[in-house]
Design a protein around this motif. Structure first.
Motif, PDB file in Angstrom:
ATOM      1  N   TYR A 214       0.814  -1.223   0.000  1.00 22.62           N
ATOM      2  CA  TYR A 214       0.000   0.000   0.000  1.00 22.62           C
ATOM      3  C   TYR A 214       0.849   1.276   0.000  1.00 22.62           C
ATOM      4  CZ  TYR A 214      -3.049  -3.686   1.694  1.00 22.62           C
ATOM      5  OH  TYR A 214      -3.729  -4.869   1.831  1.00 22.62           O
ATOM      6  N   GLN A 215       2.143   1.103  -0.295  1.00 25.53           N
ATOM      7  CA  GLN A 215       3.046   2.255  -0.215  1.00 25.53           C
ATOM      8  C   GLN A 215       2.881   3.167  -1.430  1.00 25.53           C
ATOM      9  OE1 GLN A 215       5.625   3.259   2.328  1.00 25.53           O
ATOM     10  NE2 GLN A 215       4.807   4.910   1.093  1.00 25.53           N
ATOM     11  N   ASN A 216       2.706   4.445  -1.164  1.00 21.43           N
ATOM     12  CA  ASN A 216       2.633   5.478  -2.197  1.00 21.43           C
ATOM     13  C   ASN A 216       3.903   6.319  -2.183  1.00 21.43           C
ATOM     14  OD1 ASN A 216      -0.844   6.659  -2.423  1.00 21.43           O
ATOM     15  ND2 ASN A 216       0.181   4.943  -3.365  1.00 21.43           N
ATOM     16  N   TRP A 217       4.137   6.986  -3.307  1.00 20.75           N
ATOM     17  CA  TRP A 217       5.223   7.948  -3.427  1.00 20.75           C
ATOM     18  C   TRP A 217       4.973   9.146  -2.510  1.00 20.75           C
ATOM     19  CZ3 TRP A 217       9.872   9.311  -4.697  1.00 20.75           C
ATOM     20  CH2 TRP A 217      10.186  10.599  -5.177  1.00 20.75           C
ATOM     21  N   GLU A 218       5.917   9.396  -1.626  1.00 21.12           N
ATOM     22  CA  GLU A 218       5.951  10.595  -0.775  1.00 21.12           C
ATOM     23  C   GLU A 218       4.804  10.673   0.235  1.00 21.12           C
ATOM     24  OE1 GLU A 218       8.558  13.557  -3.590  1.00 21.12           O
ATOM     25  OE2 GLU A 218       6.388  13.871  -3.549  1.00 21.12           O
ATOM     26  N   THR A 219       4.185   9.526   0.555  1.00 21.44           N
ATOM     27  CA  THR A 219       3.151   9.511   1.582  1.00 21.44           C
ATOM     28  C   THR A 219       3.469   8.416   2.597  1.00 21.44           C
ATOM     29  OG1 THR A 219       1.693   7.893   0.499  1.00 21.44           O
ATOM     30  CG2 THR A 219       1.469  10.206  -0.168  1.00 21.44           C
ATOM     31  N   VAL A 220       2.701   8.390   3.679  1.00 22.52           N
ATOM     32  CA  VAL A 220       2.957   7.398   4.725  1.00 22.52           C
ATOM     33  C   VAL A 220       2.480   6.020   4.287  1.00 22.52           C
ATOM     34  CG1 VAL A 220       2.751   9.164   6.498  1.00 22.52           C
ATOM     35  CG2 VAL A 220       0.764   7.758   5.941  1.00 22.52           C
TER      36      VAL A 220
ATOM     37  N   GLY B  37      -4.016  15.100  11.480  1.00 20.38           N
ATOM     38  CA  GLY B  37      -2.629  15.508  11.250  1.00 20.38           C
ATOM     39  C   GLY B  37      -2.278  15.332   9.784  1.00 20.38           C
ATOM     40  N   LEU B  38      -1.437  16.188   9.267  1.00 18.16           N
ATOM     41  CA  LEU B  38      -1.019  16.128   7.872  1.00 18.16           C
ATOM     42  C   LEU B  38       0.450  15.746   7.808  1.00 18.16           C
ATOM     43  CD1 LEU B  38      -2.692  19.429   6.568  1.00 18.16           C
ATOM     44  CD2 LEU B  38      -3.720  17.153   6.846  1.00 18.16           C
ATOM     45  N   LEU B  39       0.769  14.841   6.883  1.00 14.12           N
ATOM     46  CA  LEU B  39       2.138  14.340   6.773  1.00 14.12           C
ATOM     47  C   LEU B  39       2.402  13.890   5.351  1.00 14.12           C
ATOM     48  CD1 LEU B  39       4.855  13.362   7.914  1.00 14.12           C
ATOM     49  CD2 LEU B  39       3.697  11.294   8.737  1.00 14.12           C
ATOM     50  N   GLY B  40       3.489  14.368   4.763  1.00 10.09           N
ATOM     51  CA  GLY B  40       3.871  13.965   3.420  1.00 10.09           C
ATOM     52  C   GLY B  40       5.047  14.787   2.939  1.00 10.09           C
ATOM     53  N   VAL B  41       5.624  14.346   1.821  1.00 10.78           N
ATOM     54  CA  VAL B  41       6.823  14.960   1.273  1.00 10.78           C
ATOM     55  C   VAL B  41       6.472  15.797   0.055  1.00 10.78           C
ATOM     56  CG1 VAL B  41       9.171  14.511   0.414  1.00 10.78           C
ATOM     57  CG2 VAL B  41       8.093  12.899   1.999  1.00 10.78           C
ATOM     58  N   SER B  42       7.241  16.856  -0.186  1.00 11.41           N
ATOM     59  CA  SER B  42       7.218  17.613  -1.432  1.00 11.41           C
ATOM     60  C   SER B  42       5.847  18.232  -1.694  1.00 11.41           C
ATOM     61  CB  SER B  42       7.665  16.708  -2.593  1.00 11.41           C
ATOM     62  OG  SER B  42       7.939  17.454  -3.747  1.00 11.41           O
ATOM     63  N   TYR B  43       5.128  17.787  -2.734  1.00 12.76           N
ATOM     64  CA  TYR B  43       3.805  18.345  -3.001  1.00 12.76           C
ATOM     65  C   TYR B  43       2.917  18.223  -1.773  1.00 12.76           C
ATOM     66  CZ  TYR B  43      -0.064  19.792  -6.020  1.00 12.76           C
ATOM     67  OH  TYR B  43      -1.086  20.495  -6.590  1.00 12.76           O
ATOM     68  N   TYR B  44       3.022  17.079  -1.093  1.00 11.47           N
ATOM     69  CA  TYR B  44       2.199  16.836   0.081  1.00 11.47           C
ATOM     70  C   TYR B  44       2.671  17.624   1.299  1.00 11.47           C
ATOM     71  CZ  TYR B  44       0.517  12.987  -2.789  1.00 11.47           C
ATOM     72  OH  TYR B  44      -0.012  12.248  -3.820  1.00 11.47           O
ATOM     73  N   ALA B  45       3.817  18.299   1.168  1.00  8.60           N
ATOM     74  CA  ALA B  45       4.265  19.235   2.196  1.00  8.60           C
ATOM     75  C   ALA B  45       3.877  20.659   1.828  1.00  8.60           C
ATOM     76  CB  ALA B  45       5.777  19.128   2.374  1.00  8.60           C
ATOM     77  N   VAL B  46       4.064  21.018   0.550  1.00  6.12           N
ATOM     78  CA  VAL B  46       3.661  22.347   0.082  1.00  6.12           C
ATOM     79  C   VAL B  46       2.194  22.597   0.407  1.00  6.12           C
ATOM     80  CG1 VAL B  46       3.406  23.845  -1.927  1.00  6.12           C
ATOM     81  CG2 VAL B  46       5.363  22.287  -1.785  1.00  6.12           C
ATOM     82  N   SER B  47       1.360  21.603   0.109  1.00  5.16           N
ATOM     83  CA  SER B  47      -0.083  21.760   0.325  1.00  5.16           C
ATOM     84  C   SER B  47      -0.427  21.884   1.808  1.00  5.16           C
ATOM     85  CB  SER B  47      -0.842  20.595  -0.304  1.00  5.16           C
ATOM     86  OG  SER B  47      -0.401  19.351   0.205  1.00  5.16           O
ATOM     87  N   GLN B  48       0.403  21.308   2.692  1.00  8.92           N
ATOM     88  CA  GLN B  48       0.169  21.473   4.126  1.00  8.92           C
ATOM     89  C   GLN B  48       0.315  22.927   4.549  1.00  8.92           C
ATOM     90  OE1 GLN B  48       2.067  18.650   6.899  1.00  8.92           O
ATOM     91  NE2 GLN B  48       2.654  17.457   5.103  1.00  8.92           N
ATOM     92  N   TRP B  49       1.406  23.574   4.082  1.00  8.91           N
ATOM     93  CA  TRP B  49       1.595  24.978   4.415  1.00  8.91           C
ATOM     94  C   TRP B  49       0.405  25.809   3.949  1.00  8.91           C
ATOM     95  CZ3 TRP B  49       5.190  25.751   7.834  1.00  8.91           C
ATOM     96  CH2 TRP B  49       6.416  25.065   7.822  1.00  8.91           C
ATOM     97  N   LEU B  50      -0.090  25.496   2.754  1.00  6.28           N
ATOM     98  CA  LEU B  50      -1.206  26.257   2.190  1.00  6.28           C
ATOM     99  C   LEU B  50      -2.484  26.080   3.004  1.00  6.28           C
ATOM    100  CD1 LEU B  50      -0.556  25.467  -1.584  1.00  6.28           C
ATOM    101  CD2 LEU B  50      -0.493  27.756  -0.565  1.00  6.28           C
TER     102      LEU B  50
ATOM    103  N   ILE C   1       3.183  18.022   9.665  1.00  5.65           N
ATOM    104  CA  ILE C   1       4.604  17.726   9.462  1.00  5.65           C
ATOM    105  C   ILE C   1       4.904  17.907   7.970  1.00  5.65           C
ATOM    106  CG2 ILE C   1       6.500  16.123   9.790  1.00  5.65           C
ATOM    107  CD1 ILE C   1       4.872  14.614  11.830  1.00  5.65           C
ATOM    108  N   PRO C   2       5.144  19.141   7.527  1.00  7.37           N
ATOM    109  CA  PRO C   2       5.555  19.334   6.133  1.00  7.37           C
ATOM    110  C   PRO C   2       7.015  18.914   5.971  1.00  7.37           C
ATOM    111  CG  PRO C   2       5.415  21.437   7.281  1.00  7.37           C
ATOM    112  CD  PRO C   2       4.959  20.396   8.248  1.00  7.37           C
ATOM    113  N   TRP C   3       7.237  17.872   5.195  1.00  8.18           N
ATOM    114  CA  TRP C   3       8.574  17.275   5.062  1.00  8.18           C
ATOM    115  C   TRP C   3       9.138  17.679   3.694  1.00  8.18           C
ATOM    116  CZ3 TRP C   3      10.239  13.959   9.089  1.00  8.18           C
ATOM    117  CH2 TRP C   3      11.510  13.379   8.906  1.00  8.18           C
TER     118      TRP C   3
END
Length: 598
Positions: free
Chosen positions: A85-91, A147-160, A173-175
């Protein structure tokens, strides 16, 4: 017409999995989410991400060139996981659901299984994200904390979305994620970064809703990852913004970029900002987000290595679990004793020294000017008395200035800046600054960067016509350019340019030298390669972040002769954060790949 997507629920691998759950937006568009949660009835904290990379795309199938070396070098990533169930840049749900969390993945509007207009980082997309947070926070299986957690796009969108303050958002956790669409994601100090033109087709457009049967399938459900319908090329084009054309249409930092950039002072939620020392798209955002957010409870963690590496390693997972355990579950994870800043200081042998700090930049920093001495080509803390000039071909090798070998180990950790006095034979000039470390034989030390196995210490850029400063927002170590108008140069007339150099860290050993290269084009390591490739780009120390668009950089304007001035009343210098040794240290050194040398 959009086909109806069925919502399915099943128990598998110790989890209750709900596929393609509908979430209806205020305008009637239905987004689709996958929900992974414990089998037992109960209310659980939620970990969510929302973005365009297709929630059904398996990491190992969509990004095999990144997955295979990652798992080979860090097999710990598969501890407790089948990787089904692993996705790119997600938990990975299998690493979180057993701990009593619900993991929710949402395909953003126009992407994956969600119909609508695909418009990356748009206000509409962020509004959707806030609605999804509220949806998750009010489910019967939710404890009301998202809680929000992810890398790159999934971090940019957290800040927004955090700036919109959805009530059920409890922690983020914007990573490794940018915060400023102009200054970080699309332009480097006024220079168009061609990354979007390469990334968007290969990672976003391939997962647009309606690709359908022409795309990949979810290995768990057998369904198309970007369907269920299959649209024509014309229909797909009509359902997305042309993100590359948008950048060409908006060369200055106007409302288009501002509405796609995070309003950081409006963020009040607890946050852990995880930044990488060497990501040409995201590094700056990790520091600026932490510094500008109004959150009373905020932490900064900075690491090295590859872009997604530390997100998945045991060390990264431990940070994430302790943070969310504290804020989403109310557990005693020790997070209340976590230092506000945790650095992994880089060494030239590939190791990282983990160190706790109280602030950023470090209060004990000795801000030191290293003067570019155009008379002899040296880089020295002694200012030149006499004024000298050094012309160079803007599209050539440029000029390199180097210190004498350091007498003792010297740490440089923090943000940096430069003041260069330059003139041009044309009405504009692009300045590229590259900070390097040279070994005793004069060879470059290559540091593992986020997207390039061989990178430099730090980069800085500035388009001379964008040299205007915002006096209120500028800091000595971080000049702030509004980028909202042009100030053309008068050919032959020298002007001062204040250039931001993104935060960095390195301990320069005794006998090694520090160098800076000034050019009018992207830096490249010397040598014939072979060079690794990504997005069709040969990476030679600049990763995939190039500034070679001919429309943005016409040769007749940016291919002239640039002259650097230094000395007398017009010194050119670097302002670097030299850090004296602190008696308070955190034990432990984490090793990474040993850097190559040229």
């Amino acid at each position: 017409m959009t086909q109806h997507t069925q919502h399915k629920s099943e128990v598998r691998d110790g989890m209750r999995v709900d596929w393609d759950v509908p979430i209806t937006m205020d305008d009637g568009v239905v987004l689709r989410a996958d929900v992974f949660r414990p089998v037992a009835d109960g209310s659980y904290p939620v970990i969510m991400n929302h973005g365009p990379y297709a929630k059904g795309m398996a990491f190992q199938e969509g990004f095999p060139m990144m997955w295979e070396p990652l798992v080979e070098e860090y097999p710990e990533i598969l501890d407790g996981s089948s990787n089904a169930y692993q996705n790119w840049e997600t938990v990975d749900p299998e690493r979180w659901v057993p701990d009593g969390y619900a993991v929710v993945r949402v395909d953003s509007r126009g992407a994956g299984r969600s119909p609508g207009l695909l418009d990356i980082f748009s206000p509409r997309e962020t509004l959707d994200y806030a609605a999804c947070v509220e949806w998750a926070g009010t489910r019967s299986w939710s404890n009301g904390k998202v809680g929000l957690l992810g890398v790159s796009y999934y971090a940019v969108s957290q800040w927004l979305v955090a700036a919109r303050q959805p009530p059920h958002l409890a922690a983020i956790i914007p990573w490794e994620g940018a915060t400023d669409y102009y200054r970080e994601f699309t332009h480097h100090a006024g220079l168009l970064n061609t990354f979007v033109s390469k990334w968007y087709p290969g990672q976003v457009r391939v997962a647009q809703h309606g690709v359908g049967d022409r795309g990949l399938r979810n290995p768990n459900t057998g369904e198309t990852i970007a369907g269920p319908e299959t649209l024509t090329d014309e229909e797909l084009a009509a359902n997305r913004r042309d993100s590359t054309a948008d950048l060409r249409a908006h060369p200055l930092n106007d409302v288009f970029y501002r509405e796609r950039s995070a309003d950081l002072p409006k963020i009040t939620v607890p946050l852990l900002s995880a930044a990488n020392w060497a990501h040409g798209l995201h590094s700056r955002g990790g520091f600026e987000g932490w510094a500008q957010a109004s959150s009373e409870q905020k932490w900064l963690e900075v690491h090295g290595l590859g872009h997604v590496t530390e997100f998945y390693t045991a060390r990264g997972l431990d940070l994430q679990r302790r943070f969310f355990g504290h804020f989403l579950k109310g557990q005693d994870t020790g997070w209340d004793r976590q230092p506000p800043v945790q650095l992994n200081v880089r060494h030239v042998d590939g190791s990282f020294e983990q160190r706790a700090e109280l602030e950023w930049p470090l209060a004990r920093t000795e801000w030191t000017k290293f003067y570019l001495r155009t008379g002899d080509g040296s880089l020295s803390t002694e200012a030149p008395v006499d004024r000298h000039t050094a012309p160079f071909d803007a599209l050539g090798e440029g000029l390199t200035f180097a210190t004498e070998p350091f007498a003792e180990p010297t740490e440089i950790t923090g943000p940096a800046a430069a003041r260069l006095v330059v003139s041009s034979s044309t009405t504009d000039a692009d300045l590229f600054l590259t900070v390097r470390v040279l070994d005793p034989e004069g060879r470059d030390i290559r540091f593992v960067s986020a997207l390039d196995p061989a990178g430099v210490v730090a980069h800085g850029w500035l388009r001379a016509s964008h040299r205007a400063l915002d006096a209120e927002r500028s800091l000595p170590y971080r000049p702030w350019h509004p980028h909202d108008h042009l100030d053309p140069l008068t050919p032959g007339m020298a002007v001062p340019l204040d250039i931001e150099i993104w935060p960095t860290s390195v301990v320069v050993p005794a006998g090694y030298r520090l160098a800076v290269t000034v050019q009018g084009r992207d830096f490249e390591f010397p040598g014939d390669g072979p060079w690794p490739r990504s997005f069709g780009v040969e990476m030679k120390g600049h990763a995939v972040f190039l500034h070679n668009d001919p429309d943005d950089r016409p040769t007749d304007l940016f291919g002239g002769v640039t002259t650097l001035v230094s000395g007398g009343d017009e010194p050119s210098y670097l302002l670097l954060p030299v850090v004296p040794e602190s008696p308070e240290r955190v034990e432990g050194v984490r090793r990474g790949p040993v850097p190559e040398r040229v």
